[in-house]
Write an enzyme that holds these catalytic residues in place. Structure first.
Site, short mmCIF file in Angstrom:
data_model
loop_
_atom_site.label_atom_id
_atom_site.label_comp_id
_atom_site.label_asym_id
_atom_site.label_seq_id
_atom_site.Cartn_x
_atom_site.Cartn_y
_atom_site.Cartn_z
CD GLN A 1 -3.35 0.31 0.92
OE1 GLN A 1 -3.86 -0.43 1.67
NE2 GLN A 1 -3.75 0.78 -0.24
CB THR B 1 0.68 -3.92 8.46
OG1 THR B 1 1.62 -3.20 9.45
CG2 THR B 1 0.89 -5.40 8.92
CG HIS B 2 -2.63 -2.13 4.27
ND1 HIS B 2 -3.30 -1.03 4.14
CD2 HIS B 2 -2.97 -2.52 5.50
CE1 HIS B 2 -3.96 -0.69 5.25
NE2 HIS B 2 -3.82 -1.46 6.22
CG ASN B 3 3.25 -6.43 3.64
OD1 ASN B 3 4.59 -6.05 2.97
ND2 ASN B 3 3.25 -6.08 4.74
#
Lengths: 123, 589
Positions: free
Chosen positions: B348, B515-517
């Site tokens: 993100q 933390t948007h992997n």
């Protein structure tokens, strides 16, 4: 009308103190609805954040086995009769300073009476 | 010596949101399910309580709920021609560990992708021409539509006691909600959470510019609410200690607060915490995973757990690592462009701003995870990209998730970072600072991927996942565009001072960004272009169902967890209604 609210709160607490039987006029069915605000933590399911409130009326404070009470609640040494419950639920930090229940209190006196009426039957 | 255990019907590898949803749905269908979780068990009555959850040093700074880097980590490099090095202390992203996973410390933003996001390659081709999508942009249509997932988005909303304002109810647009969203079949179960002073100012300014502001949808109960699992969630108290910590009132939804209270009573379910799965044992000829091998982290003993159905429900890096180590599917090869496992990694692309209002009392100390006012006018295909030189977009928000004592001290650029001048500035501005964010999409690029590191290994001797990632020019340009739109709204708020925080062109693994992997085991219509089918079933092992954001073909301009939850319910329904009756491929290759 802040004045009107405090008078209402005062009379409600007088009713409870002077004539506990007057609380029977309270609406336990509505109290069950108010209890939804408590039920997120005070549940019988595993991993609950708060102790079970089944049979709380008449119980000694800080006495549910296995629950990790705050030091403040361990020291409180109260019997959860209607008067103590009323004062505690109205303003938890005023009654037992330093307890760790994250709840600001029941503001509406009618809600508070109804909630206590429900707790009396909640066994 | 490995102890072989009794067969079970199903096992989950990891126990966050998706592990819990699948365990619940499969036990309801009559299966015996074992949940394997590498980290400790986290119980609200022990771990989510006052006063410890307000310990910002313990949780927000020392990261108690996050993955333990003394056991494993990943290696990182910006470009494929560089030497990757291990991340020895996670920073830019914070995968969680323990039951509940990252779904305990999350920001609880609960979004749905746009209908056009699910067919993004087709949508771009139709709108901008056959050759519009650049060669290195490896985006794909999803193999499911928004309409396929809508009932499952709705289920996840209700599980979480979500709060928000519908903007499109069965096709009817509602002012005050997100008028760009896909049609919802039902309202949010709870009314929107409150908006702060800064949020209201932002909403008014956005509206004056012709945009469509609305309260951010969140997985937080704005009122006491009993979910369909008959678990009661508490009303948010707006304490402002939400991010990186658990919720003390069971208002912010987690698997621990919404599903686990029921699962813990179910004799068909067994949770084994501190059990670290190291291997999926794959029978290539039979096209199934026979068992999983795990280490009990308390004593180092190894066990083999055979299972009929294997749910791979760890974080993105764990899912990819398991498939690569077990030889399931063909690893992505960057040079040739062939292979799929590890391909289409996306991260993100967020970029923020801060603004200061000398004469306005903003009361920043109160707040709720995800609380904010948002515009979605510049997300996905909600606007015309003709002549802009990039694709994608994102929502633009004024975030007011509380301002705790360590992290909540926003000061103007140029303020010293320590000492008496810094102290004076934090006192002067604490009550008057507002923060903003742009939640940018990342359209997959052939140079961003995961594979196994040739050098570095974890504590078990397994090669680490190696991440090669740098934001492509497309994303950099997209983010600059969102920043100019955000700057326009901030100016309309008439601040005393403001600072834009654009992201640098080169990604670094510190400080925290998101933390948007996503990606690495993408879902798709056929095995030539995807790792799992539309039901998240592996094309190469029919009893293996891969959950979570690793199945995203690319990342859209929204937080991923809403879609992760919806996909989990969608996949669970296919397993219980189709797969169990006739175990085998649910989609013919």
């Amino acid at each position: 009308m802040p004045g009107a609210i405090s008078v209402a709160a005062f009379s409600a607490s007088m009713l409870v103190m002077v004539a506990p039987s007057a609380a029977s006029a309270a609406d336990a069915d509505h109290g069950k609805v108010v209890f939804q605000n408590c039920a997120a933590c005070h549940t019988d399911k595993p991993g609950a954040i708060g102790p079970s409130l089944r049979g709380v009326v008449g119980r000694k404070s800080g006495s549910v086995d296995g629950f990790h009470y705050s030091d403040a609640m361990k020291r409180a040494n109260l019997i959860w009769d209607e008067t103590n419950l009323h004062d505690y639920l109205k303003d938890p930090q005023a009654k037992v300073r330093g307890n760790r229940m994250p709840f600001g209190g029941v503001n509406n006196p009618k809600d508070l009476d109804d909630l206590i009426a429900y707790l009396k039957d909640y066994k | 010596m490995v102890t072989r255990l009794k067969d079970v019907d199903a096992v989950t590898v990891g126990f966050g949101w998706t592990g819990a949803i699948l365990a619940r749905e499969l036990t309801k269908a009559g299966l015996n399910v074992v949940g394997l979780e590498r980290g400790p068990d986290r119980v609200p009555g022990e771990d989510f309580i006052l006063p410890s959850v307000r310990d910002e040093v313990r949780y927000a700074q020392r990261l108690e709920l996050m993955m333990d880097n003394s056991i494993d980590t990943i290696t990182f490099r910006n470009f494929p021609n560089e030497q990757a090095l291990p991340i020895r202390r996670i920073g830019a992203f914070l995968p969680g560990e323990g039951t509940g996973g990252s779904g305990i410390h999350w920001g609880a933003l609960l979004w749905r992708n746009l209908p056009s996001d699910f067919r993004i390659r087709s949508a771009l081709t139709e709108r901008y021409g056959k050759n519009a999508v650049p060669d290195d942009m490896t985006i794909q249509d999803w193999p499911v539509s928004y309409d396929d997932l809508e009932p499952h988005y709705d289920r996840f909303d209700k599980l979480c006691g979500a709060s928000g304002q519908a903007g499109n109810l069965r096709g009817k647009k509602i002012d005050g909600g997100n008028v760009f969203e896909g049609a919802r079949n039902d309202h949010y179960p709870n009314a929107p959470i409150k908006s702060s002073n800064a949020g209201l100012m932002y909403g008014a300014a956005a509206k004056s510019l012709g945009y469509h502001p609305f309260p951010a949808p969140v997985a937080i109960a704005s009122a006491a609410y009993t979910n369909p699992e008959n678990v009661t969630l508490g009303a948010c108290e707006y304490c402002g200690y939400c991010n990186r910590v658990a919720c003390e009132t069971n208002s912010k939804a987690s698997a621990n607060s919404t599903i686990l209270p029921v699962l813990r009573l179910d004799p068909k379910f067994e949770l084994r915490s501190r059990c670290f799965v190291t291997k999926l044992n794959y029978d290539k000829a039979a096209k199934r995973v026979v068992s999983v091998t795990y280490t009990d982290m308390r004593n180092g003993e190894e066990y083999e757990q055979p299972a009929g159905v294997v749910i791979l429900s760890s974080f993105v890096f764990g899912n990819v690592q398991h498939l690569l180590l077990s030889g399931i599917g063909e690893p992505y090869n960057h040079d040739s462009g062939k292979g799929l496992v590890g391909k289409n990694y996306a991260y993100q692309y967020e970029a923020g701003a801060s603004a200061f209002f000398e004469d306005k009392e903003l009361n920043p100390y109160w707040g709720s995870a995800g609380m904010g006012v948002v515009i979605d006018d510049f997300n996905g295909e909600n606007f015309d990209h003709g002549g802009l030189g990039f694709f994608g977009g994102g929502y633009i928000a004024c975030n007011t998730a509380g301002a705790p004592p360590i992290a909540g001290r926003t000061v103007p650029h140029g303020t010293p970072e320590w000492g008496s001048d810094w102290k004076r500035a934090t006192v002067k501005w604490y009550h008057h600072a507002a923060r903003f964010n742009t939640q940018g999409s990342v359209y997959a690029n052939r140079n961003n991927y995961m594979d196994l590191d040739p050098t570095y290994k974890d504590v078990f001797g397994r090669p680490l996942v190696r991440l090669s990632y740098n934001p492509p020019d497309n994303e950099y340009n997209m983010s600059r565009f969102l920043q100019t739109k955000l700057e326009g709204v901030i100016k309309a708020m008439n601040p005393t001072h403001y600072d834009m925080h654009p992201r640098p062109k080169t990604f670094t693994v510190v400080p925290y960004q998101s933390t948007h992997n996503t990606g690495g085991t993408m879902m798709g219509a056929d095995p030539k272009s995807s790792v799992v089918n539309r039901y998240l079933q592996s094309w190469d092992a029919h009893n293996l169902f891969v959950q979570g954001a690793s199945v995203f073909p690319q990342q859209h301009g929204y937080n991923p967890t809403g879609t992760v939850g919806a996909l989990a319910y969608w996949s669970a329904l296919a397993i219980t209604t189709k797969y169990l009756k006739n175990p085998g491929p649910l989609v013919q290759a």
